[in-house]
Design an enzyme around this catalytic site. Structure first.
Site, short mmCIF file in Angstrom:
data_model
loop_
_atom_site.label_atom_id
_atom_site.label_comp_id
_atom_site.label_asym_id
_atom_site.label_seq_id
_atom_site.Cartn_x
_atom_site.Cartn_y
_atom_site.Cartn_z
N CYS A 181 -25.35 95.33 13.81
CA CYS A 181 -25.99 94.93 12.66
C CYS A 181 -25.20 95.42 11.55
O CYS A 181 -24.80 96.81 11.60
CB CYS A 181 -27.25 95.42 12.62
SG CYS A 181 -28.52 94.43 13.74
N LYS A 188 -10.12 90.83 27.76
CA LYS A 188 -9.79 90.19 26.54
C LYS A 188 -9.86 88.64 26.67
O LYS A 188 -10.30 88.06 25.92
CB LYS A 188 -8.15 90.32 26.18
CG LYS A 188 -7.68 91.78 25.76
CD LYS A 188 -8.08 91.93 24.10
CE LYS A 188 -9.54 92.55 23.96
NZ LYS A 188 -9.80 93.99 24.24
N ASN A 196 -30.54 98.48 10.62
CA ASN A 196 -29.94 98.50 11.77
C ASN A 196 -30.05 99.60 12.99
O ASN A 196 -30.12 100.79 12.69
CB ASN A 196 -28.27 98.83 11.40
CG ASN A 196 -27.34 99.11 12.71
OD1 ASN A 196 -27.47 98.56 13.56
ND2 ASN A 196 -26.26 99.75 12.08
N GLY A 197 -30.40 99.13 14.16
CA GLY A 197 -31.07 100.20 15.31
C GLY A 197 -32.24 99.37 16.02
O GLY A 197 -32.26 98.52 15.93
N GLU A 234 -13.83 87.78 26.78
CA GLU A 234 -14.48 87.97 25.71
C GLU A 234 -14.29 87.29 24.48
O GLU A 234 -15.21 86.52 23.68
CB GLU A 234 -14.58 89.61 25.21
CG GLU A 234 -13.43 90.01 24.44
CD GLU A 234 -13.66 91.40 23.96
OE1 GLU A 234 -12.55 92.07 24.03
OE2 GLU A 234 -14.63 91.75 23.84
N TRP A 277 -27.20 91.65 14.74
CA TRP A 277 -27.08 91.37 16.05
C TRP A 277 -28.57 91.64 16.77
O TRP A 277 -28.81 92.60 16.80
CB TRP A 277 -26.05 92.25 16.67
CG TRP A 277 -25.60 92.18 18.18
CD1 TRP A 277 -24.51 91.32 18.38
CD2 TRP A 277 -26.10 92.66 19.20
NE1 TRP A 277 -24.41 91.49 19.76
CE2 TRP A 277 -25.42 92.15 20.21
CE3 TRP A 277 -27.07 93.60 19.45
CZ2 TRP A 277 -25.51 92.53 21.54
CZ3 TRP A 277 -27.24 93.93 20.93
CH2 TRP A 277 -26.58 93.46 21.83
N GLU A 328 -8.05 95.30 31.21
CA GLU A 328 -8.14 95.08 29.81
C GLU A 328 -7.68 93.62 29.55
O GLU A 328 -8.22 92.91 28.91
CB GLU A 328 -7.18 96.02 29.06
CG GLU A 328 -7.04 95.86 27.70
CD GLU A 328 -8.16 95.98 26.76
OE1 GLU A 328 -9.14 96.39 27.32
OE2 GLU A 328 -8.08 95.72 25.68
N ARG A 369 -19.97 93.23 12.71
CA ARG A 369 -21.07 94.29 13.37
C ARG A 369 -22.28 93.39 13.88
O ARG A 369 -22.92 93.77 14.67
CB ARG A 369 -21.67 95.26 12.24
CG ARG A 369 -20.54 96.08 11.88
CD ARG A 369 -21.28 96.93 10.78
NE ARG A 369 -22.31 98.01 11.43
CZ ARG A 369 -22.02 99.01 12.11
NH1 ARG A 369 -20.72 99.39 12.20
NH2 ARG A 369 -22.87 99.88 12.72
N LYS A 398 -18.74 94.35 17.09
CA LYS A 398 -17.75 95.26 17.07
C LYS A 398 -18.24 96.83 17.58
O LYS A 398 -17.53 97.50 18.05
CB LYS A 398 -16.94 95.42 15.59
CG LYS A 398 -15.74 96.15 15.68
CD LYS A 398 -14.61 95.56 16.53
CE LYS A 398 -13.14 96.50 16.25
NZ LYS A 398 -12.68 95.94 17.37
N HIS A 433 -8.30 92.39 49.90
CA HIS A 433 -9.79 92.98 50.54
C HIS A 433 -10.85 92.33 50.10
O HIS A 433 -12.19 92.67 49.87
CB HIS A 433 -9.87 94.47 49.94
CG HIS A 433 -8.82 95.33 50.68
ND1 HIS A 433 -8.96 95.70 52.19
CD2 HIS A 433 -8.00 96.03 50.15
CE1 HIS A 433 -7.95 96.65 52.35
NE2 HIS A 433 -7.36 96.76 50.94
O1 M6R Z 1 -15.94 101.54 19.40
P1 M6R Z 1 -15.65 101.79 20.77
O2 M6R Z 1 -14.41 102.00 21.32
O3 M6R Z 1 -16.71 102.73 21.40
O4 M6R Z 1 -16.34 100.37 21.51
C1 M6R Z 1 -16.49 100.24 22.89
C2 M6R Z 1 -16.46 98.75 23.44
O5 M6R Z 1 -17.60 98.26 22.72
C3 M6R Z 1 -15.42 97.92 22.84
O6 M6R Z 1 -13.90 98.54 23.28
C4 M6R Z 1 -15.47 96.68 23.53
O7 M6R Z 1 -15.27 96.29 24.78
C5 M6R Z 1 -14.47 95.67 22.99
N1 M6R Z 1 -15.14 94.52 22.31
C6 M6R Z 1 -13.33 95.02 23.62
O8 M6R Z 1 -12.37 94.27 23.10
#
Ligand code: M6R
Length: 615
Positions: free
Chosen positions: A2, A492, A101-102, A495, A75, A488, A27, A610, A511
């Site tokens: 948020c 990507k 926010n929270g 997501e 969010w 990673e 956010r 984010k 395995h």
């Molecule tokens: O702000 P942070 O690095 O602590 O965030 C961690 C994860 O939420 C963040 O890396 C998330 O996995 C990304 N969307 C990946 O692209």
């Protein structure tokens, strides 16, 4: 999660708040809303969907002006994302309005008590409970808004960054934070409130970041007073001068922030090591490490805590610390670490990695590590973020604002910082000779230029994306330093394109995952020359013989893998330890292009945000 924005001053609050919400949309973007006070009236407009939907609705309803206003981009946590559950929320009398926010964890019991006292609720949210609790305190105790907010917050359990105003006193906004970020922009005769400085950076570079457990009454014509929520103690606010520029938070001609951020990596990495790595002098200097060098040198082990992409950077660092500095490393998901009963001692060094510096699980894990006596070092990107302040010492990645929800430059700059630390410790411990150290520094200095070269393979990546954009699944394989890169790459793809993808250590394939391989399964294999090349080549043969489609990331000039793979993507040669900084690039581009071809919202993928400030 948020984003919250507020404004009080001579400008049209509608313009400031709506533009600010657009900047904070990373956010959360389930719903958005604004409350404005104009012509002796409190006006509220809110809607499910993005800020662009809110703009349309506000214009239609002619809610487009005010000298005081608050806005929210959500969010969803409590209640489905619909118009009613959207913020702002208003108290039963219609006087008080809030954005939040929270999460208020004890909202159900508070709601019961308030219901028994005659309050009613329109939404399913914890926030509507909070604003009515504030109203209840204000009426019962006959106190001003600031005091009512303070008393009410002392009855809550949870996390919040809130902004509240009273339509009967539309010259002040009361703000408070615990666990969620809140910045106050200080202008000449105006104040801004936001989750981060991006909504107000074009108006002022002066900002007060509230600390956890602090609140402030932001009133026109008066200096800001900050108080402790717990005991009302007055605190002298620290006004920080920000370095952020407007250019940094705009797209600069790129179609998406993610693409801009991918292309920014050469510069971002230079910014990460500039002033810290001096190859000509054979020196790495980092204040956060130099000042605490004994802690690192005597560390029994390093525990890395992080989430998501930052956790992948942590995994890369495990190889680096073990290779360069011979220090045992454990890499933990912050969310698991905090709920276990981890064995931590004063001889442990904990490294917390977070782009945003606000991730709730990482923050909670840091607190546990501190309680148990460990020294905690933060690697954050956002300057002044909660994690950067909570840790004993740290190093910023200096990647600049990362707006795309999918992390790109944050990852490579985190790896860069961790490489510097590992090299520095290795040198000090005598694990790396002078000549090796020089060679490593010179090679690291060439990485930005090698990333530039890798970015020039974009056309080849587009062809691969075209060929596999309709895939339903995808496997990513890597060994050694490139195993975390496989994870990673898969993250990507999932997501932003919503294609199911999994990353595995290449040798683990036999395995179990090998059962999935057939002519419909694209397999991305990282097969650079150094390290476990021969072993990876064997893995490629295993995939080939089961008719899997092979997309191989190889070192420039490789011929053996080329003969077996369906597609190759080349990266320049480098030391094995630095390959993740290069092999990551084609994988970022691949997921980007597939998502664009599928028409997905690259910068704001569904269900994500984010900054994950909820557990
Ligand atoms: O702000 P942070 O690095 O602590 O965030 C961690 C994860 O939420 C963040 O890396 C998330 O996995 C990304 N969307 C990946 O692209």
């Amino acid at each position: 999660m948020c984003g919250i924005v507020g404004y009080i001053g001579p400008k049209n609050a509608y313009n400031v708040v709506l533009k600010g919400l657009q900047r904070l949309e990373y956010r959360g973007y389930d719903s958005a809303g604004v409350a404005l006070y104009a012509d002796d009236e409190l006006k509220i407009c809110k809607t499910k969907g993005k800020v662009s939907e809110l703009v349309k609705k506000c214009e239609k309803e002619n809610i487009t002006s005010g000298h005081i206003g608050i806005g929210h981009t959500r969010w969803a946590t409590h209640g489905e994302p619909n118009d009613v559950n959207s913020h702002p929320h208003v108290s039963n009398s219609g006087d008080l309005v809030i954005i939040h926010n929270g999460i208020i964890e004890n909202y159900e019991s508070l709601k019961k008590e308030l219901t028994n006292r005659g309050y009613s609720f329109e939404s399913d949210t914890d926030t509507e409970v909070l604003i009515n609790l504030i109203e209840d305190v204000k009426k019962k105790e006959n106190v001003k808004l600031g005091k009512a907010v303070q008393v009410a917050l002392n009855q809550t359990i949870g996390a919040y960054a809130i902004a509240v105003f009273d339509r009967n006193k539309p010259n002040e906004i009361v703000v408070a934070r615990l666990g969620s970020p809140l910045a106050i922009g200080v202008g000449e005769d105006e104040y801004f409130i936001a989750s981060d400085a991006s909504p107000f950076i074009e108006f002022t570079n002066k900002s007060i970041y509230l600390e956890d457990g602090e609140m402030a009454v932001v009133r026109l014509g008066r200096n800001i007073k900050v108080r402790k929520i717990k005991n009302d103690k007055l605190i002298e606010p620290y006004v920080q001068e920000l370095q952020l520029s407007l250019d940094q938070i705009e797209k600069a001609g790129y179609e998406h922030f993610m693409l801009k951020e991918i292309y920014e990596q050469p510069e971002a990495i230079k910014d990460t090591y500039r002033g810290r790595m001096l190859p000509e002098k054979g020196l790495i200097r980092m204040a956060g490490i130099d000042d605490n060098i004994e802690k690192f040198l005597n560390a029994r082990r390093i525990i890395v805590i992080a989430c998501g992409t930052s956790w992948h950077a942590g995994l890369v660092s495990e190889y680096l610390f073990e290779d360069f500095a011979r220090i045992p490393v454990e890499v933990e998901y912050a969310s698991e670490f905090r709920y276990r009963n981890p064995i931590i001692t004063e001889d442990d060094v904990v490294i917390a990695i977070s782009q945003s510096g606000e991730t709730a699980d990482t923050m909670a894990a840091i607190k546990i590590a501190k309680e148990k006596g460990a020294f905690v070092f933060g690697v954050c990107n956002v300057v002044g973020s909660s994690i950067s302040r909570e840790t004993h010492a740290g190093a910023y990645t200096h990647a600049g604002p990362e707006i795309g929800v999918a992390s790109t430059k944050a990852f490579t700059t985190q790896i860069t910082i961790l490489t510097l630390i590992a090299l520095k410790l290795g040198k000090q411990k005598g694990e790396i000779s002078n000549s090796q150290f020089h060679a490593y520094l010179n090679e690291l200095d060439s990485i930005p230029e090698k990333i530039e070269r890798t970015l020039q393979t974009n056309d080849a990546v587009i062809k691969v994306a075209e060929a596999y954009k309709k895939a339903k699944n995808c496997l990513y394989l890597g060994r050694g330093h490139n195993f975390p890169v496989a994870l990673e790459g898969a993250l990507k793809l999932k997501e932003i394109s919503y294609i199911h993808a999994e990353g595995y250590p290449a040798a683990e394939m036999k395995h179990g995952p090998i059962a999935l391989i057939d002519e419909m399964m694209p397999v991305v294999v990282i097969a650079t020359k150094k390290g476990h090349y021969e072993k990876v080549v064997s893995n490629i043969q295993e995939i080939k013989s089961r008719k899997g489609k092979i997309i191989a990331v190889v070192t420039e000039g490789d011929t053996s893998v080329k003969q077996m793979a369906d597609h190759i993507l080349e990266v320049p040669d480098t030391f094995e330890e630095f390959t993740p900084l290069l092999t990551t690039i084609p994988l970022q581009l691949l997921s980007y292009h597939i998502a664009v071809m599928l028409g997905k919202n690259v910068d704001q993928p569904r269900n994500l945000a984010k900054s994950v400030t909820v557990e």
